[in-house]
Design an enzyme around this catalytic site. Structure first.
Site, PDB file in Angstrom:
ATOM      1  N   THR A 182      27.600  41.250 -49.188  1.00 16.25           N
ATOM      2  CA  THR A 182      27.985  41.528 -50.359  1.00 16.25           C
ATOM      3  C   THR A 182      28.116  43.097 -50.698  1.00 16.25           C
ATOM      4  O   THR A 182      27.345  43.806 -50.059  1.00 16.25           O
ATOM      5  CB  THR A 182      27.228  40.994 -51.287  1.00 16.25           C
ATOM      6  N   SER A 238      27.171  31.884 -58.157  1.00 15.26           N
ATOM      7  CA  SER A 238      26.929  33.228 -57.537  1.00 15.26           C
ATOM      8  C   SER A 238      26.021  33.681 -58.308  1.00 15.26           C
ATOM      9  O   SER A 238      25.310  33.383 -59.304  1.00 15.26           O
ATOM     10  CB  SER A 238      27.994  33.900 -57.557  1.00 15.26           C
ATOM     11  N   SER A 239      25.125  34.576 -57.671  1.00 18.70           N
ATOM     12  CA  SER A 239      24.334  35.522 -58.418  1.00 18.70           C
ATOM     13  C   SER A 239      24.786  36.960 -58.619  1.00 18.70           C
ATOM     14  O   SER A 239      24.112  37.737 -59.246  1.00 18.70           O
ATOM     15  CB  SER A 239      23.019  35.695 -57.426  1.00 18.70           C
ATOM     16  N   GLY A 241      22.701  41.220 -52.417  1.00 18.46           N
ATOM     17  CA  GLY A 241      21.342  41.108 -52.275  1.00 18.46           C
ATOM     18  C   GLY A 241      21.112  39.539 -52.442  1.00 18.46           C
ATOM     19  O   GLY A 241      19.763  39.202 -52.568  1.00 18.46           O
ATOM     20  N   GLY A 242      22.159  38.767 -52.448  1.00 15.75           N
ATOM     21  CA  GLY A 242      21.791  37.168 -52.882  1.00 15.75           C
ATOM     22  C   GLY A 242      21.077  37.078 -54.107  1.00 15.75           C
ATOM     23  O   GLY A 242      21.214  37.598 -55.115  1.00 15.75           O
TER      24      GLY A 242
HETATM   25  O1  DON Z   1      27.376  35.054 -54.374  1.00 10.82           O
HETATM   26  C1  DON Z   1      26.270  35.183 -54.183  1.00 10.82           C
HETATM   27  O2  DON Z   1      25.562  35.177 -54.988  1.00 10.82           O
HETATM   28  C2  DON Z   1      25.919  35.347 -52.682  1.00 10.82           C
HETATM   29  N1  DON Z   1      26.985  34.688 -52.011  1.00 10.82           N
HETATM   30  C3  DON Z   1      26.087  36.884 -52.349  1.00 10.82           C
HETATM   31  C4  DON Z   1      25.620  37.271 -50.804  1.00 10.82           C
HETATM   32  C5  DON Z   1      24.945  38.446 -51.043  1.00 10.82           C
HETATM   33  O3  DON Z   1      24.765  39.371 -51.740  1.00 10.82           O
HETATM   34  C6  DON Z   1      24.768  38.987 -49.640  1.00 10.82           C
HETATM   35  N2  DON Z   1      24.226  40.350 -49.608  1.00 10.82           N
HETATM   36  N3  DON Z   1      23.327  40.819 -49.144  1.00 10.82           N
END
Ligand code: DON
Length: 570
Positions: free
Chosen positions: A382, A453-454, A474-475
């Site tokens: 992301t 999503s986050s 950052g998930g």
């Molecule tokens: O939408 C979301 O929350 C996740 N798919 C985001 C993934 C993410 O931030 C990966 N990055 N480091």
């Protein structure tokens, strides 16, 4: 001030070292923000920053610059910049006193089903939800960016795409971060002929720092979009290539799904924190709700007095985070499909009830915390970038293909990577996704539904003026990373660069661990352990590209956790 010297220095520096996955900030890092008066761009790649800054200098607005940056990132940073994924954009106009949220999150294909990732024993198969053609949601990026431009921009789609096309056609010089990223994901990318062709040289060797990286297929795809418009991606040759790719490898996305995709304009989630107005992304992101809910809980504690990253402050933050993530698991999902108790979750009364359950001295074990009941309060890899212009517009954009390089699958002939966003659905109630996040009924897979999503693009306003533009990848850590930059500025008075740099902490209820970055003092860790926290130090979290506006000046803080990040203003 355009920081040319910093740019040159940063680039030279990149050539010798990449600390994108370092746990700590290097000594000698920038601690003062970049300043500007007329415009500011902060992205995770210097090529995107300079492309977007050029647009602002020519008189374009922040939305023009944002769309330009997003397309430039799709070329220069293919691990997360994308046209094969989706995201969220928050736009704040001081002139209209309005903040709008553009939701261009991917959608489940029409043939998706709740059980699609379960094997014959009824267990969730993460290989399918992460690394197969089934992992892809219908991409929203191209439609979302075009909508933003059409509604709020001043330049044409052709103009916004031009720098990206040039970068793809003429190529750019590979940085250590670019080269290392591909080496790290070699197995995933080499598995597919179409991906191998793009990310490795003809003899299978690596692109090394200093090499030129050209993307002919992607350039052709972007050029087709530039000539024929958005319809090209959703109904034209690109749509055909994507549908063929799916058919050949057992994926679900059809031409019908692509034709039916549309982004949505949504009302952002909003709340107040110590006199500031927070606006953040609404469902299908959980981010905004918790970026409001957690400060609501913390507002009742004298955080500034306890001090930045002290054991007491971190304790209160971790406890508040646990409640929020427990609620996330139960209530959050796509509002087009489920009723999310937004008002309840973000109400001050609910926050007070949760705050009263926090023991100032002792950590509450996560297994004694369950999702609470906000309903009674109802009545009442992301990448992120931030941009502001001289016209009072602020743009906060986070978009993604989920993992670094998504599923690792490039659409044959189209040159772009597919997302693996379907893994953000709850494949089975109680089974965590790749970020350890638990979901339930509200986030189950349904045809045409958006996965939770986050991502939390956020804009904080003070007295009607844009004050802070921020957001992060950052998930599951996105929400807490965003929260900490807000608190670092509002509670602790840090300048934006220091607020971005400061070591971060994270708690997501399950697993019951307090994750910290390097840089939290040993006695703080000891005191947290004494309060009952399981303190675990792991790699760095997030990459929060932020802007603060104060007394008419714009201050950019690029996150040193990504070696290619750059803030530029003028
Ligand atoms: O939408 C979301 O929350 C996740 N798919 C985001 C993934 C993410 O931030 C990966 N990055 N480091």
């Amino acid at each position: 001030m355009k920081c040319k010297t910093f740019f040159a220095f940063a680039f030279l520096f990149l050539c010798v070292i990449d600390f994108s996955s370092a746990t700590a900030i290097l000594e000698g890092e920038r601690t003062n923000p970049i300043e500007g008066k007329n415009g500011m761009v902060v992205t995770s790649h210097f090529l995107a920053t300079s492309s977007a800054l050029e647009v602002l200098k020519k008189g374009g607005n922040a939305i023009d610059a944002a769309v330009t940056a997003a397309f430039a990132l799709a070329v220069s940073q293919p691990r997360s910049g994308n046209i094969g994924g989706g995201g969220f954009m928050l736009i704040s106009s001081e002139k209209n006193q309005k903040v709008v949220a553009i939701d261009y999150r991917e959608k489940a294909p029409g043939n998706a089903s709740t059980e699609m990732f379960l094997n014959e024993n009824g267990e969730a198969d993460s290989n399918l939800s992460r690394y197969s053609h089934l992992a892809a949601g219908v991409p929203g990026t191209v439609a979302g960016l075009a909508l933003a431009l059409e509604r709020y921009g001043t330049i044409s789609l052709q103009e916004a795409l031009a720098p990206a096309i040039r970068l793809a056609e003429e190529g750019f010089i590979v940085t250590p971060r670019f080269s290392n990223g591909i080496k790290k994901r070699e197995e995933r990318l080499k598995k597919w002929k179409s991906s191998r062709k793009i990310f490795f040289k003809a003899d299978g060797s690596y692109y090394e720092p200093g090499d030129r990286f050209i993307q002919k297929d992607l350039a052709a795809t972007l050029r087709r979009i530039s000539i024929k418009g958005v319809k090209e991606f959703y109904e034209g040759k690109t749509a055909q290539l994507l549908a063929d790719e799916m058919k050949k490898h057992g994926g679900l996305i059809t031409k019908e799904d692509l034709k039916n995709y549309s982004p949505d304009i949504r009302e952002p989630v909003s709340g107040k924190y110590r006199g500031y107005d927070i606006y953040s992304m609404s469902p299908p992101s959980s981010g905004g709700i918790h970026v409001v809910q957690i400060p609501n809980i913390l507002e009742g504690f004298p955080i500034a007095t306890h001090g930045h990253n002290s054991a007491q402050t971190i304790h209160f933050m971790a406890e508040a985070m646990k409640f929020a993530y427990a609620d996330r698991s139960e209530y959050l999902g796509d509002e087009d499909f489920v009723k999310v108790p937004r008002k309840g979750l973000t109400s001050k009364t609910y926050a007070t009830a949760l705050r009263e359950r926090i023991d100032p001295q002792k950590a509450t074990p996560s297994n004694t915390i369950a999702p609470n009941n906000p309903i009674p309060y109802e009545s009442e890899e992301t990448t992120h970038f931030s941009i502001v212009d001289r016209f009072g517009n602020g743009v906060s954009n986070t978009y993604t293909i989920n993992f670094s390089y998504g599923s690792g699958i490039v659409v044959e002939g189209a040159g772009f990577l597919l997302n693996n966003e379907m893994d953000d659905f709850s494949a089975k109630p109680g089974v965590p996704n790749a970020y350890g996040l638990i979901g339930g009924e509200a986030n189950k897979i349904e045809p045409n539904k958006r996965m939770l999503s986050s991502m939390s693009p956020t804009i904080v306003k003070k007295d009607g003026k844009n004050f802070l533009i921020t957001g992060s990848p950052g998930g599951s850590r996105i929400i807490t990373t965003t929260l900490q930059v807000i608190m670092n500025v509002i509670d602790h008075g840090l300048n934006i660069q220091s607020a971005v740099n400061a070591p971060r902490i994270h708690h997501q209820w399950l697993p019951d661990e307090l994750r910290i970055e390097e840089g939290i003092s040993p006695d703080t860790k000891k005191m947290l352990a004494e309060k009952g926290h399981t303190v675990v130090q792991k790699s760095s979290m997030g990459a929060i590209q932020s802007i603060m506006i104060k007394d008419g000046k714009m201050y950019g803080g690029a996150d040193p956790r990504r070696s290619t990040s750059l803030a530029e203003g003028f």
